[in-house]
Enzyme design. Structure first.
Site, PDB file in Angstrom:
ATOM      1  N   ARG A 182       5.684  10.602  77.380  1.00 19.42           N
ATOM      2  CA  ARG A 182       6.343  10.072  76.187  1.00 19.42           C
ATOM      3  C   ARG A 182       7.800   9.734  76.515  1.00 19.42           C
ATOM      4  O   ARG A 182       8.615  10.629  76.733  1.00 19.42           O
ATOM      5  CB  ARG A 182       6.285  11.081  75.028  1.00 19.42           C
ATOM      6  CG  ARG A 182       7.018  10.570  73.782  1.00 19.42           C
ATOM      7  CD  ARG A 182       6.681  11.360  72.518  1.00 19.42           C
ATOM      8  NE  ARG A 182       7.212  12.705  72.509  1.00 19.42           N
ATOM      9  CZ  ARG A 182       7.187  13.505  71.437  1.00 19.42           C
ATOM     10  NH1 ARG A 182       6.668  13.067  70.290  1.00 19.42           N
ATOM     11  NH2 ARG A 182       7.664  14.733  71.502  1.00 19.42           N
ATOM     12  N   ASP A 468      11.398  21.906  68.161  1.00 19.43           N
ATOM     13  CA  ASP A 468      11.935  20.802  68.943  1.00 19.43           C
ATOM     14  C   ASP A 468      12.837  19.976  68.034  1.00 19.43           C
ATOM     15  O   ASP A 468      13.176  20.401  66.926  1.00 19.43           O
ATOM     16  CB  ASP A 468      10.835  19.979  69.595  1.00 19.43           C
ATOM     17  CG  ASP A 468       9.965  19.218  68.599  1.00 19.43           C
ATOM     18  OD1 ASP A 468      10.272  19.212  67.386  1.00 19.43           O
ATOM     19  OD2 ASP A 468       8.966  18.613  69.041  1.00 19.43           O
TER      20      ASP A 468
END
Length: 567
Positions: A182, A468
């Site tokens: 990603r 996160d």
């Protein structure tokens, strides 16, 4: 902090010269390292520069369109399905067939591109490992370049790690997960690499360097003739998917591989994108392998999209789960859309982590994971995400028990009932209460995450959950919205309105709590005070910043002068 050209910090006092062999018009301002130089070759940098030069104006236009959409939402408009693209939503087209190498994606694990993490994740028993340059990574120069080195070694199958503290060597098993990567979102710059005097687009650096060095090896070792495979974050409109499709086509053409070799899954993690799912798949139809419910970012996006709408305040973040009607509708429509177009519909993240010192609490957490994964597989999802290797067996068992030997549910779970979902279903206001504990948790988590991010960690275990950037963003924007509209708190805070004065006291008290929890020595050595300033400023700003990490990025950029003869 002294900010230089382009709003980034001026070079450090250390007179370290960056001696990368860069092509004309490219300036590498990150620290020189011989290992990094094997990634930042002249040809690889030229590959990235060619992508940047061809697509930078398209990217700038897409980001301007985001600003225009934001203006409309702030003036009272709501996101919705675009009448102009009804023909795409109602058409009978399908995406290219899913490559056999990734037909089974029942459980995927995610994490940053740290060396030991990569080995453990690939060995975890998951079907896929998503190596993350985005929300799980603090994008310092060291992290980014070490990540590229690590992935190159992983694709080659040579990656090892010697844990000197445990005197243990980690290496890959014979059978490993498929690797997806990603890159960062369109909005994030890479200040350590200038192309024609401008910071490079972060995602083109991440994609370009990884693809250039690994495409041929990956296709032989993991892709079965396809790949590399990617996850694409933070899109708001199909025009952004169209740019990615053009990037893929150009990369394939430049390296001489077949069109449609690169495959990508798009994270539907912004509210505007849920109304563009068919269109996003249509633009990527030769390069798509599905969509994913990026539910934490999706909650963040709901608040951000409606931050000027006082009638759409969210309850405490712990209450905004998949049972909320707008969240369930989002998941159901994603499944129907993906299966109608012949690609995977991936479920959301299980953020729990094992609680090793409390078996009762650990079992309770695992039971929550099982229930969530059972809901996903019965709804029709083809796979799910987990944040920790310890969750893989439980998640895999749920999907295997309910899917049998089938690699996915693309042809068996069409979910035509979801065709009846309306804009109102996708926008329904969440129900729940707003409490003092919710305000405190947001503040405590937000500050600790930013402190970790500033010191190089983008994925942080806090209170038995893996946090996160997405979960930190929920904390930030929720605090901002509650402050903006003077929310009256429920529960123990009954009758108390959120104000700057109240928030100031909460920040002070939560900083004391953090110091006690982490210990005085760690608190002093960490960047908790800087993190507190950043997070507090973001929560109390008159206008809501788009991304927390864009502001914090200035604190981790360290540039070095370039030898004049190299320019």
């Amino acid at each position: 902090m002294d900010l230089g050209t382009y709003g980034f910090p001026t070079p450090t006092a250390k007179n370290i010269i960056s001696n990368y062999d860069a092509p004309e018009g490219v300036e590498v301002r990150g620290r020189y390292d011989a290992e990094f130089a094997k990634i930042l070759t002249k040809d690889a940098l030229k590959f990235v520069a060619d992508l940047q030069r061809e697509f930078r104006n398209h990217i700038k236009y897409a980001l301007e369109c985001r600003k225009e959409a934001k203006r409309r939402y702030n003036e009272g408009a709501l996101p919705g399905f675009d009448p102009a693209t009804r023909y795409i939503r109602e058409g009978d087209w399908i995406c290219a067939p899913v490559p056999p190498a990734v037909s089974d994606r029942k459980v995927e694990i995610t994490g940053p591109v740290e060396r030991k993490m990569i080995i453990n994740a690939l060995n975890s028993g998951a079907k896929v490992f998503m190596a993350d340059f985005e929300d799980a990574l603090s994008p310092s120069w060291e992290n980014l370049m070490k990540g590229q080195v690590n992935l190159k070694d992983a694709v080659a199958g040579t990656i090892t790690f010697h844990d000197k503290g445990r005197n243990k060597v980690y290496k890959l098993n014979d059978e490993i997960a498929k690797l997806f990567v990603r890159p960062r979102g369109w909005h994030l710059p890479e200040a350590h690499i200038l192309i024609d005097g401008e910071p490079a687009t972060g995602c083109l650096v991440d994609f370009g360097l990884y693809f250039y060095h690994n495409h041929s090896t990956f296709r032989r070792s993991q892709g079965g003739g396809f790949g590399p495979f990617f996850y694409l974050p933070k899109m708001e409109h199909s025009r952004e998917a169209k740019i990615w499709n053009k990037v893929f086509e150009k990369a394939e053409k430049m390296t001489g591989i077949e069109r449609g070799s690169i495959r990508a899954t798009v994270l539907i993690e912004t509210l505007p994108a849920v109304f563009q799912m068919d269109e996003i798949l249509y633009e990527l139809r030769d390069h798509s392998v599905g969509l994913n419910c990026g539910r934490w970012d999706y909650i963040f996006s709901y608040v951000k999209t409606f931050h000027a709408h006082p009638d759409r305040l969210l309850p405490d973040r712990v209450q905004v789960g998949m049972s909320q009607h707008f969240m369930k509708s989002y998941s159901d429509l994603l499944i129907r859309t993906c299966h109608r177009r012949g690609v995977h519909a991936m479920g959301g993240m299980a953020a729990q982590i094992p609680i090793r010192d409390d078996p009762v609490a650990n079992e309770a957490a695992l039971e929550l994971v099982r229930k969530d994964k059972l809901r996903e597989v019965k709804a029709g999802h083809d796979g799910t995400w987990a944040a920790h290797p310890g969750l893989i067996p439980s998640c895999m068992e749920i999907f295997n028990n309910n899917m049998g030997n089938a690699p996915n549910q693309i042809t068996t779970m069409k979910r035509e009932d979801a065709a009846k979902l309306t804009e109102e279903d996708l926008l329904q206001i969440p129900r729940g209460v707003r409490t003092m504990e919710g305000l405190r948790l947001n503040t405590r988590v937000g500050i600790q995450y930013v402190a970790a991010w500033l010191t190089g960690s983008g994925s942080v275990p806090l209170y038995n959950l893996m946090e996160d950037a997405a979960t930190a963003e929920i904390s930030r924007v929720q605090n901002w919205q509650w402050l903006k509209y003077g929310v009256e708190l429920d529960g123990d805070g009954l009758g108390v309105k959120v104000s700057k004065e109240l928030f100031g006291r909460v920040v002070e008290e939560e900083m004391d709590r953090i110091e006690k929890e982490v210990g005085k020595d760690k608190f002093k050595k960490g960047m908790y005070k800087d993190a507190c300033k950043i997070f507090t400023r973001q929560c109390t700003s008159p206008t809501l910043d788009d991304f927390l990490t864009l502001d914090a990025y200035n604190y981790i950029v360290v540039v070095h002068p370039v030898e004049l003869s190299k320019l």
